[in-house]
Motif scaffolding. Sequence first.
Motif, PDB file in Angstrom:
ATOM      1  N   LEU A 221       0.966  -1.156  -0.091  1.00 29.98           N
ATOM      2  CA  LEU A 221      -0.276  -0.288  -0.051  1.00 29.98           C
ATOM      3  C   LEU A 221       1.028   1.014  -0.225  1.00 29.98           C
ATOM      4  O   LEU A 221       2.427   1.132   0.185  1.00 29.98           O
ATOM      5  CB  LEU A 221      -1.166   0.238   1.269  1.00 29.98           C
ATOM      6  N   VAL A 222       0.843   2.144  -0.450  1.00 32.99           N
ATOM      7  CA  VAL A 222       1.083   3.895  -0.741  1.00 32.99           C
ATOM      8  C   VAL A 222       0.109   4.513   0.179  1.00 32.99           C
ATOM      9  O   VAL A 222      -1.347   4.502   0.035  1.00 32.99           O
ATOM     10  CB  VAL A 222       1.732   4.115  -2.159  1.00 32.99           C
ATOM     11  N   LYS A 223       0.918   5.345   1.502  1.00 30.99           N
ATOM     12  CA  LYS A 223       0.359   6.259   2.502  1.00 30.99           C
ATOM     13  C   LYS A 223       0.856   7.585   1.828  1.00 30.99           C
ATOM     14  O   LYS A 223       1.967   7.760   1.213  1.00 30.99           O
ATOM     15  CB  LYS A 223       0.781   5.723   3.311  1.00 30.99           C
ATOM     16  N   ILE A 224      -0.208   8.348   1.372  1.00 31.32           N
ATOM     17  CA  ILE A 224      -0.280   9.858   0.761  1.00 31.32           C
ATOM     18  C   ILE A 224      -0.379  11.569   1.967  1.00 31.32           C
ATOM     19  O   ILE A 224      -0.917  10.826   3.202  1.00 31.32           O
ATOM     20  CB  ILE A 224      -1.417   9.745  -0.436  1.00 31.32           C
ATOM     21  N   ALA A 225       0.308  11.817   0.965  1.00 31.37           N
ATOM     22  CA  ALA A 225      -0.261  13.275   2.522  1.00 31.37           C
ATOM     23  C   ALA A 225      -1.200  14.096   1.994  1.00 31.37           C
ATOM     24  O   ALA A 225      -1.607  14.416   0.617  1.00 31.37           O
ATOM     25  CB  ALA A 225       1.272  14.100   1.828  1.00 31.37           C
ATOM     26  N   PRO A 226      -1.894  14.073   3.113  1.00 36.10           N
ATOM     27  CA  PRO A 226      -3.169  15.330   2.217  1.00 36.10           C
ATOM     28  C   PRO A 226      -3.469  16.608   1.985  1.00 36.10           C
ATOM     29  O   PRO A 226      -3.817  17.330   1.435  1.00 36.10           O
ATOM     30  CB  PRO A 226      -4.089  15.671   3.472  1.00 36.10           C
ATOM     31  N   ASP A 227      -1.836  17.125   1.623  1.00 33.66           N
ATOM     32  CA  ASP A 227      -1.548  17.946   1.580  1.00 33.66           C
ATOM     33  C   ASP A 227      -1.367  18.277  -0.044  1.00 33.66           C
ATOM     34  O   ASP A 227      -0.587  19.216  -1.353  1.00 33.66           O
ATOM     35  CB  ASP A 227      -0.298  18.884   2.045  1.00 33.66           C
ATOM     36  N   LEU A 228      -1.307  16.805  -0.803  1.00 22.26           N
ATOM     37  CA  LEU A 228      -1.193  17.020  -2.152  1.00 22.26           C
ATOM     38  C   LEU A 228      -2.191  17.541  -3.236  1.00 22.26           C
ATOM     39  O   LEU A 228      -3.321  17.676  -2.228  1.00 22.26           O
ATOM     40  CB  LEU A 228      -0.925  15.570  -2.430  1.00 22.26           C
ATOM     41  N   THR A 229      -1.992  18.117  -3.942  1.00 22.03           N
ATOM     42  CA  THR A 229      -2.997  18.745  -5.009  1.00 22.03           C
ATOM     43  C   THR A 229      -3.826  17.675  -5.258  1.00 22.03           C
ATOM     44  O   THR A 229      -3.187  16.853  -5.565  1.00 22.03           O
ATOM     45  CB  THR A 229      -2.231  19.353  -6.255  1.00 22.03           C
ATOM     46  N   ASP A 230      -4.739  17.875  -6.138  1.00 21.85           N
ATOM     47  CA  ASP A 230      -5.407  16.847  -6.507  1.00 21.85           C
ATOM     48  C   ASP A 230      -4.703  16.248  -7.735  1.00 21.85           C
ATOM     49  O   ASP A 230      -5.142  14.440  -7.554  1.00 21.85           O
ATOM     50  CB  ASP A 230      -7.100  16.492  -7.830  1.00 21.85           C
ATOM     51  N   HIS A 231      -4.365  16.928  -8.948  1.00 22.89           N
ATOM     52  CA  HIS A 231      -3.606  16.151  -9.980  1.00 22.89           C
ATOM     53  C   HIS A 231      -2.447  15.719  -9.216  1.00 22.89           C
ATOM     54  O   HIS A 231      -2.331  14.429  -9.937  1.00 22.89           O
ATOM     55  CB  HIS A 231      -2.715  18.043 -10.528  1.00 22.89           C
ATOM     56  N   ALA A 232      -1.836  15.953  -8.327  1.00 21.03           N
ATOM     57  CA  ALA A 232      -0.467  15.114  -7.924  1.00 21.03           C
ATOM     58  C   ALA A 232      -1.152  13.635  -7.392  1.00 21.03           C
ATOM     59  O   ALA A 232      -0.224  12.522  -7.521  1.00 21.03           O
ATOM     60  CB  ALA A 232       0.280  15.538  -6.421  1.00 21.03           C
ATOM     61  N   ILE A 233      -2.359  13.882  -6.745  1.00 19.74           N
ATOM     62  CA  ILE A 233      -3.416  12.436  -6.328  1.00 19.74           C
ATOM     63  C   ILE A 233      -3.160  11.481  -7.451  1.00 19.74           C
ATOM     64  O   ILE A 233      -3.355  10.017  -7.972  1.00 19.74           O
ATOM     65  CB  ILE A 233      -4.492  12.881  -5.478  1.00 19.74           C
ATOM     66  N   GLY A 234      -3.694  12.207  -8.222  1.00 20.08           N
ATOM     67  CA  GLY A 234      -3.824  11.101  -9.475  1.00 20.08           C
ATOM     68  C   GLY A 234      -2.795  10.902 -10.153  1.00 20.08           C
ATOM     69  O   GLY A 234      -2.920   9.645 -10.404  1.00 20.08           O
ATOM     70  N   GLU A 235      -1.798  11.518 -10.026  1.00 25.12           N
ATOM     71  CA  GLU A 235      -0.636  10.701 -10.547  1.00 25.12           C
ATOM     72  C   GLU A 235       0.184  10.010  -9.185  1.00 25.12           C
ATOM     73  O   GLU A 235       0.569   8.960 -10.655  1.00 25.12           O
ATOM     74  CB  GLU A 235       0.646  11.877 -10.212  1.00 25.12           C
TER      75      GLU A 235
END
Length: 347
Positions: A221-235
Amino acid sequence: MAYKHLVRRALFSLGGGDPEIAHERTMAALSRLGQVRPAVRGLRALFGAKVDTTVFGVRFPGLVGLAAGMDKDGRALRAWPAMGFGHVEVGTVTRHAQPGNPRPRLFRLRESEAIINRMGFNNAGADALAARLAALGPVGVPLGISIGKSKVTPVEEAVEDYRHSLRALYPHGDYFAVNVSSPNTPGLRGLQDRAALDALVGELRREADRLAGGERVKPLLVKIAPDLTDHAIGEVLQVCADHRVAGVIATNTTLGRDGLTPAEAPTGAEAGGLSGRPLAERSRQVVALVARETGGALPIIGVGGVFDTDAATRMLDAGASLVQLYTGFVFEGPSLVRRINRAVESR
């Protein structure tokens, strides 16, 4: 209520109110508690969950898990399932043992029901955790292991750092969380950039395939930051799809300070990641975005600001398959786990 008025008051006063001393003493007490079998059985009867679910091929005896950061080195693994947790995520652990950042590095914001930490992945190292888990044996619930980059390791050598931890711990975990989103290790969040994440996750996926030896590959699994933009989350999600990542953990702590009371603004100015109630809405939004972008096909563990049954059900309704607690557990105690479990059972 007894927890808030009696237990929490006592815990929050430990060490002259130093949150890290309170945490250390609590972990020591829970470690001892986990060795008392009658106590464990009694707690299981009181707090145990009754909802089974299977997510990314792993069977969970409850939807509420303990988030990484609470029990980094797996010291109290017998106690957590007894308090109703349907899974436990240890770590974040690094290849090299490290003391973390200088103290003070943990700050409690009572009015805002939040915590700021800049711990810096303080842990005994992946090999030490592997030895402890080998001696302990099965925990009784699924065990997640969060792995991160050692501070001494240059970013350009991060892949081998993560790969070493995965190799050492692979026999002991039920799933592995790739932490590239903590704000407290220099350069770490840069690993969420598409090219860097693609290289890291691709190598870890190949290593997991090799370690599986033809058997079912344990989930990454990958844990992501809440501060990413929607575009960055898409990537990030595209990288996950390219490398058959089993799921996403949304989210880590935030560098934002929205939602703090004015009286706690001075403490809020401390460096580090913020967790707790102020993060609830953004974490839910990220969960909803991931669910929408993947058509619900990618399992999500929702974490951030879960303080009550309403926040937990909102997270599940947004698309999370499981939820995790950290700061909510600190402020609300084990009854929160039971309340969420009961609410889920009645859905």
